[in-house]
Motif scaffolding. Structure first.
Motif, short mmCIF file in Angstrom:
data_model
loop_
_atom_site.label_atom_id
_atom_site.label_comp_id
_atom_site.label_asym_id
_atom_site.label_seq_id
_atom_site.Cartn_x
_atom_site.Cartn_y
_atom_site.Cartn_z
N GLN A 102 7.81 -9.46 3.01
CA GLN A 102 6.57 -9.03 3.66
C GLN A 102 5.45 -9.96 3.23
OE1 GLN A 102 7.06 -4.58 2.19
NE2 GLN A 102 5.46 -4.71 3.77
N ASP A 103 4.46 -10.07 4.09
CA ASP A 103 3.22 -10.77 3.74
C ASP A 103 2.46 -9.84 2.79
OD1 ASP A 103 0.53 -12.28 5.70
OD2 ASP A 103 0.64 -11.76 3.57
N GLY B 150 -0.58 -9.81 1.87
CA GLY B 150 -1.97 -9.53 2.21
C GLY B 150 -2.89 -9.98 1.08
N PHE C 221 1.61 -5.12 10.70
CA PHE C 221 2.36 -5.68 9.57
C PHE C 221 3.76 -6.03 10.03
CE2 PHE C 221 -1.10 -4.41 7.29
CZ PHE C 221 -1.20 -3.06 7.02
N CYS D 1 7.77 -7.55 8.82
CA CYS D 1 8.73 -7.54 7.74
C CYS D 1 10.03 -8.14 8.25
CB CYS D 1 8.93 -6.09 7.28
SG CYS D 1 10.35 -5.77 6.25
N TRP E 256 9.17 2.64 6.85
CA TRP E 256 7.90 2.21 6.28
C TRP E 256 7.45 3.31 5.31
CZ3 TRP E 256 5.76 -2.44 6.43
CH2 TRP E 256 6.11 -3.31 7.47
N SER F 192 8.32 -4.06 12.38
CA SER F 192 6.86 -4.12 12.43
C SER F 192 6.25 -2.72 12.35
CB SER F 192 6.39 -4.81 13.72
OG SER F 192 6.74 -4.01 14.84
N TYR G 228 1.62 -0.92 2.09
CA TYR G 228 2.66 -0.47 3.01
C TYR G 228 3.95 -1.22 2.70
CZ TYR G 228 -0.95 2.10 5.32
OH TYR G 228 -1.96 3.00 5.57
N THR H 25 2.61 -4.76 1.71
CA THR H 25 1.43 -5.42 2.28
C THR H 25 0.24 -4.52 2.01
OG1 THR H 25 2.70 -6.45 4.05
CG2 THR H 25 0.32 -6.26 4.37
N LEU I 122 -3.38 -3.10 2.50
CA LEU I 122 -4.39 -2.91 3.56
C LEU I 122 -5.66 -2.34 2.96
CD1 LEU I 122 -5.32 -2.74 6.54
CD2 LEU I 122 -4.30 -0.44 6.60
#
Lengths: 117, 108
Positions: free
Chosen positions: B6-7, B9, B21, B23, B35, B72, B86, B102, B104
């Motif tokens: 995952q990014d 963030g 988001f 993945c 998720w 996603s 997340y 990620t 948020l």
């Protein structure tokens, strides 16, 4: 329903001592319990899987003699960190799955924050 | 390569924004997808399962593309209370594998 508790919620101990963390399923019978560890800004890493009445299965790289897991009843599993060192400081989280409808969902405990000084 | 990527963030968005988001997972034998949401110093909590047909739960929409091994999560009309990390989670045989998450941040 499906509540999992952990005790203690946080603990500070001295290097070289042992710490026991309890994980309890309060309103269901947990046939399988999982122990995770999470370091800051990292993902949860599975340490071991324990089935009631049998020996735990440890993930690769996790020392079974250092992290002792006991799952003696359908509602209680314990993780003992033996001879703790500062690098063992982490957030330890357990989860549990039950039977029938709960089989495919893991319910997480609130976690135990361990600090070894 | 990590099993679930995952990014990290953080994604900083204003209230009311839509944010997505992504993945990816490496194990094609993975069976189930989820998720989770994790607040600071708390345990992860299941947000929603993810199905191949796509599924929606209020402001949250999840999609799964098995061919691309891609998952996603779309959050519409972001609220301040959506601020959290997340986690993309994949199940193999009995085990859950977590992404790093990620983060948020929803601002007023």
């Amino acid at each position: 329903g499906a509540v999992v508790s952990q005790h203690p919620s946080w603990v500070i101990c001295k290097s070289g001592t042992s710490v026991k963390i309890e994980c309890r399923s309060l309103d269901f019978q947990a046939t399988t319990m999982f122990w995770y560890r999470q370091f800051p800004k990292q993902s949860l890493m599975l340490m071991a899987t324990s089935n009631e009445g049998s020996k735990a299965t440890y993930e690769q790289g996790v020392e079974k003699d250092k992290f002792l897991i006991n799952h003696a009843s359908l509602t209680l599993s314990t993780l003992t960190v033996t001879s703790a060192h500062p690098e063992d400081s982490s957030f330890y989280i357990c989860s549990a799955t039950g039977t029938s409808a709960l089989l495919y969902e893991q319910y997480f405990g609130p976690g135990t924050r361990l600090t070894v000084t | 390569r990590k099993e679930v990527e995952q990014d990290p963030g953080p994604f900083n968005v204003p209230e009311g924004a839509t944010v997505a988001f992504n993945c990816t997972y490496s194990n094609s034998a993975s069976q189930s997808f989820f998720w989770y949401r994790q607040d600071c110093r708390k345990e992860p909590k299941l947000l929603m399962s993810v199905y191949s047909s796509g599924n929606e739960d209020g402001r949250f929409t999840a999609q799964l593309n098995r061919a691309s091994q891609y998952i996603s999560l779309l959050i519409r009309d972001s609220k301040l209370s959506d601020s959290a990390t997340y986690l993309c989670v994949v199940r193999g045989f009995q085990k859950l594998v977590f992404g790093t998450g990620t983060r948020l941040l929803v601002s007023p």
